[in-house]
Write a protein that holds these residues in place. Structure first.
Motif, short mmCIF file in Angstrom:
data_model
loop_
_atom_site.label_atom_id
_atom_site.label_comp_id
_atom_site.label_asym_id
_atom_site.label_seq_id
_atom_site.Cartn_x
_atom_site.Cartn_y
_atom_site.Cartn_z
N GLY A 564 60.99 -67.42 -83.24
CA GLY A 564 59.66 -67.56 -82.67
C GLY A 564 58.68 -66.50 -83.16
O GLY A 564 58.75 -66.02 -84.30
N LEU A 565 57.76 -66.13 -82.29
CA LEU A 565 56.71 -65.18 -82.64
C LEU A 565 57.27 -63.84 -83.10
O LEU A 565 56.81 -63.27 -84.09
N THR A 566 58.25 -63.33 -82.37
CA THR A 566 58.80 -62.03 -82.72
C THR A 566 59.44 -62.08 -84.10
O THR A 566 59.28 -61.15 -84.91
N GLY A 567 60.13 -63.15 -84.42
CA GLY A 567 60.72 -63.29 -85.74
C GLY A 567 59.67 -63.34 -86.84
O GLY A 567 59.85 -62.76 -87.93
N GLN A 568 58.56 -64.03 -86.59
CA GLN A 568 57.47 -64.07 -87.57
C GLN A 568 56.89 -62.67 -87.77
O GLN A 568 56.59 -62.27 -88.91
N PRO A 659 50.92 -65.07 -86.20
CA PRO A 659 50.78 -63.63 -86.48
C PRO A 659 50.19 -63.34 -87.86
O PRO A 659 49.51 -62.32 -88.03
N ALA A 660 50.41 -64.20 -88.83
CA ALA A 660 49.87 -63.96 -90.16
C ALA A 660 48.35 -64.00 -90.17
O ALA A 660 47.71 -63.47 -91.10
N ALA A 661 47.74 -64.59 -89.16
CA ALA A 661 46.28 -64.69 -89.10
C ALA A 661 45.66 -63.52 -88.33
O ALA A 661 44.43 -63.40 -88.30
N TRP A 662 46.47 -62.70 -87.71
CA TRP A 662 45.93 -61.55 -86.98
C TRP A 662 45.37 -60.53 -87.97
O TRP A 662 45.86 -60.40 -89.10
#
Length: 778
Positions: A564-568, A659-662
């Protein structure tokens, strides 16, 4: 229907009239504020000038002053400071003399109480009386220049004075209040002592001191701390006010470095320096170039002072970094009946004085200030219901208030013609304790300014008993007895607030020093090349690579991979090099995770964030020292993993599921806010600005935040200078957000973008573009 139509017509008339009134008031307000702006070109007479002074303003509003004497130059600088920064100067002297409540009402009362108890104004008066006549003459001339602006403009001296009336006349003593304030602000150790005392009843002292991780020769903890916590200690720490901007945040940050001629393309030394204070509007710094028959001064002045604080003259260049040396101690006095307290020689009466604080919109406050042989009783700041019977009497011993003014040292530095003479000037700078990095045309050096108290015993980490005399100060160490490095064999000197003393240094300097994170990066960059140019040093000041991230990334990458998010987020960190770039997501993920880890660790151990030391050094110690496990119930790495998971979940709710867009720059923004107008609804929108910046609290381009988890940049290098000793006129400078403190001036915010990009300007004798002139006649 006719009646309703008349009613609507009447309402329409009222609404139109109200709108017209608002427009009229808005236009009147705008016109009034516009009238506070100085003219583009002006001629004014100032009493006491020996000859006309010509001032040329460049495209940024930076003055070139050409005067026949040092006193004439000081008067001109005073006029220009008042012209652009009169309200800032008035706010500074009010804060230092305990008169802010006259302006801001009860909300400023705590600041005034502290200033009155410390006796900053009384100390400035005594310091002025002891100054040599040449320095007093410069201070007097400066005051004449300030007062020329006040007399010419009255309440139109600055927009803030329109509703308040004209500022009071400036005095030479007012100028010394600047150094009083900065000396206290840069030596604020007594708050740490109060924090430790507050927690000492629940956390063992050895563990408590780990909140400020030990550096090199940090001694064993002092076991003489008074036992237990009391409501007084907790109440006093909660009560203690922050200083008004730009004096609002911890000052454990500045950068400076120099290389000798063997490491430059020209064969002459280079020096770079960027002191870090709170970012504010206006800046604490004001750029100027001053020419007299005695030479040239160029760089950062401070509104309120007639001296050049940081910059260069015709022979040397210099910058300052804070040492972190402990020059304050709290003593727990033994209160006795009859207005007495205990000393090793028997009872002694308190010295007392009466202070009356005028409060805008409220009754006056009468304060009785008590002092002991150690210093003022700061615990008397609490009164009425906030005091508890049996509370300890806490007296503050502070080197800054036991020694004279730093003015003789700055004056001598302005006139120094060599590194050796700069070293002599450093010995005259009584407070605050600073590292002075200096270069002349042939050599480089680092000197320690100020004076270190010599203690009978103890390490100054906690309040100690005052009655037995066992922890008294016996004198001061200064000058050559403090750390100094002249023409080192390495050909480089550098400091970013790390400890400068070797392990066997004979003078005890203190136990609380920040981790050498930025210092390591400076050393890395200076070791990477054999020859440097001014452009190289400018690029170093804008460097956004974090060695702190380099240290922690292997630990983060070794955590079990989640989905999920943490893995990304973990995948993004896996390929990251620790650069705190504005257009990248990794700096946001990293800072959110590590700061949450520190905050959760503090909470789990019942430690308020306000009672902790620098978070970056504490985090590195928790994860790098086996003793850190005592804070996490074992290994701290699982706690870091939980913090990463929690941080990414929270970030997703605010910035979206990818997360890549943050982007770091969307949250890491430098804020420049007016200390009073910035907090007023509607008006505050015009009295503050923000701009995205790279870096973070651990990089050379520093952007420190106020609270863990808040990524706003509130603390950093509001001034940068790079000095080329081969051609000092080619030296580079920048301040932010601009020269003017007038919200309506075109020079209020015009240097923000330049500064955020890491760019600089030069201050040659004659500017390429002239935006205005000021002629001052006798």
């Amino acid at each position: 229907m006719k009646k309703e139509a008349k009613t609507f017509a009447r309402l329409g008339t009222w609404a139109g009239g109200l709108l017209g009134l608002l427009v009229f008031l808005g236009c009147a307000l705008w016109l009034g504020a516009w009238l506070t702006l100085p003219p583009r070109n002006e001629t004014l007479h100032i009493a006491g000038l020996s000859a006309p002074v010509q001032v040329t303003l460049d495209q940024w509003g930076i003055p070139r002053i050409k005067a026949r004497s040092e006193e004439d130059a000081a008067a001109s600088l005073g006029y220009l400071h008042a012209r652009d920064r009169m309200f800032q100067m008035d706010l500074m002297r009010r804060a230092a003399s305990g008169r802010l409540a006259e302006l801001a009402g009860p909300r400023a009362l705590n600041v005034d109480r502290l200033s009155r108890i410390l006796g900053e104004y009384q100390h400035a008066q005594a310091s002025y009386a002891a100054l040599p006549e040449p320095i007093r003459a410069v201070l007097t001339a400066y005051a004449r220049g300030v007062n020329a602006w006040i007399l010419a403009r009255g309440r139109w001296s600055a927009p803030e004075f329109l509703p308040l009336g004209a500022p009071q006349a400036w005095t030479p003593v007012d100028s010394l209040l600047w150094s009083e304030t900065i000396a206290l602000y840069l030596s604020d150790n007594f708050r740490e002592e109060l924090s430790r005392a507050r927690l000492s009843g629940t956390i063992p002292i050895a563990k408590l001191l780990q909140l400020w991780p030990p550096q090199r020769d940090t001694p064993a903890p002092d076991s003489s701390t008074p036992g237990g916590t009391t409501p007084m200690r907790q109440g006093l720490l909660n009560w203690l006010p922050n200083f008004p901007a730009p004096f609002t945040l911890p000052a454990e940050a500045s950068n400076a470095w120099a290389v000798d001629g063997h490491h430059t393309a020209t064969g002459s030394p280079l020096l770079a320096g960027d002191p870090h204070l709170s970012l504010s509007f206006p800046s604490i710094w004001y750029l100027a170039r001053i020419e007299t028959p005695g030479g040239v001064l160029a760089g950062a002045t401070a509104p309120g002072l007639p001296f050049l604080v940081i910059g260069h003259n015709a022979h040397i260049a210099w910058s300052f970094t804070t040492t972190g040396i402990d020059t304050q101690d709290l003593f727990v006095e033994t209160d006795l009946p009859g207005g007495m307290y205990a000393t090793p020689d028997g009872p002694r009466p308190y010295e007392t004085r009466r202070e009356v604080i005028h409060v805008r919109g409220a009754p006056d406050v009468v304060l009785t200030v008590r002092s002991t042989r150690h210093g003022p009783v700061i615990s008397d700041a609490l009164s009425g219901a906030r005091k508890v019977p049996g509370d300890p009497v806490l007296a503050l011993s502070a080197a800054a208030f036991k020694l004279g003014s730093a003015a003789p040292g700055i004056f001598a530095l302005n006139h120094a013609a060599s590194v050796a003479e700069a070293g002599q000037a450093a010995a005259l700078m009584t407070a605050p304790m600073q590292n002075l990095t200096v270069a002349d045309h042939d050599s480089i050096a680092l000197f320690t300014t100020g004076a270190v108290p010599v203690r009978k015993s103890g390490d100054g980490s906690v309040p100690v008993a005052g009655a037995d005399g066992l922890h008294d100060w016996t004198g001061f160490a200064s000058g050559d007895s403090l750390p100094h490095f002249v023409s080192p064999a390495s050909g480089t000197v550098e400091n970013a607030n790390e400890r400068t003393a070797p392990p066997d240094f004979p003078v005890f300097l203190g136990r609380d020093f920040p981790a050498p994170i930025r210092a390591r990066r400076i050393h890395e960059l200076l070791s990477a090349k054999s020859s440097f140019t001014p452009a190289d040093f400018q690029a170093m000041q804008a460097d956004d690579v974090s060695v702190f991230a380099h240290d922690l990334l292997p630990i983060l990458r070794a955590l079990p991979r989640e989905g999920g998010l943490t893995g990304q987020a973990q995948a993004l960190l896996a390929g990251w090099d620790g650069t705190m770039a504005m257009d990248a997501p990794q700096p946001l993920i990293f800072n959110a995770a590590v700061q949450r880890f520190v905050l959760q660790t503090l909470r789990a151990n019942h430690v308020p964030q306000a009672d902790s030391g620098p978070w970056d050094g504490f985090a590195a110690w928790l994860l790098g020292d086996p003793a850190g496990g005592t804070w996490c119930g074992g290994d701290c790495r699982p706690a870091l993993g939980r913090a990463l998971h929690d941080a990414t979940q929270e970030l997703a709710t605010t910035y979206g599921p990818d997360p890549a867009a943050w982007r770091w720059g969307s949250v890491h923004q430098a804020v420049f806010a007016h200390p009073i107008l910035g907090e007023i609804p509607v008006i505050g929108a015009f009295a503050s600005r923000r701009i995205a910046v790279p870096g973070d609290d651990t990089t050379l381009f520093r952007g420190g935040n106020g609270n863990l988890g808040d990524f706003t940049s509130l603390h950093g290098a509001a001034y940068r200078g790079v000095y080329d000793l081969a051609n000092l006129d080619a030296s580079r400078f920048v301040v932010t957000p601009g020269q003017s403190g007038n919200l309506f001036s075109p020079h209020a915010w015009d240097m923000m973008g330049l500064w955020a990009r890491g760019s600089t300007i030069t201050l040659p004798p004659n500017p390429d573009t002239v935006s205005g002139t000021v002629t001052l006649d006798p």
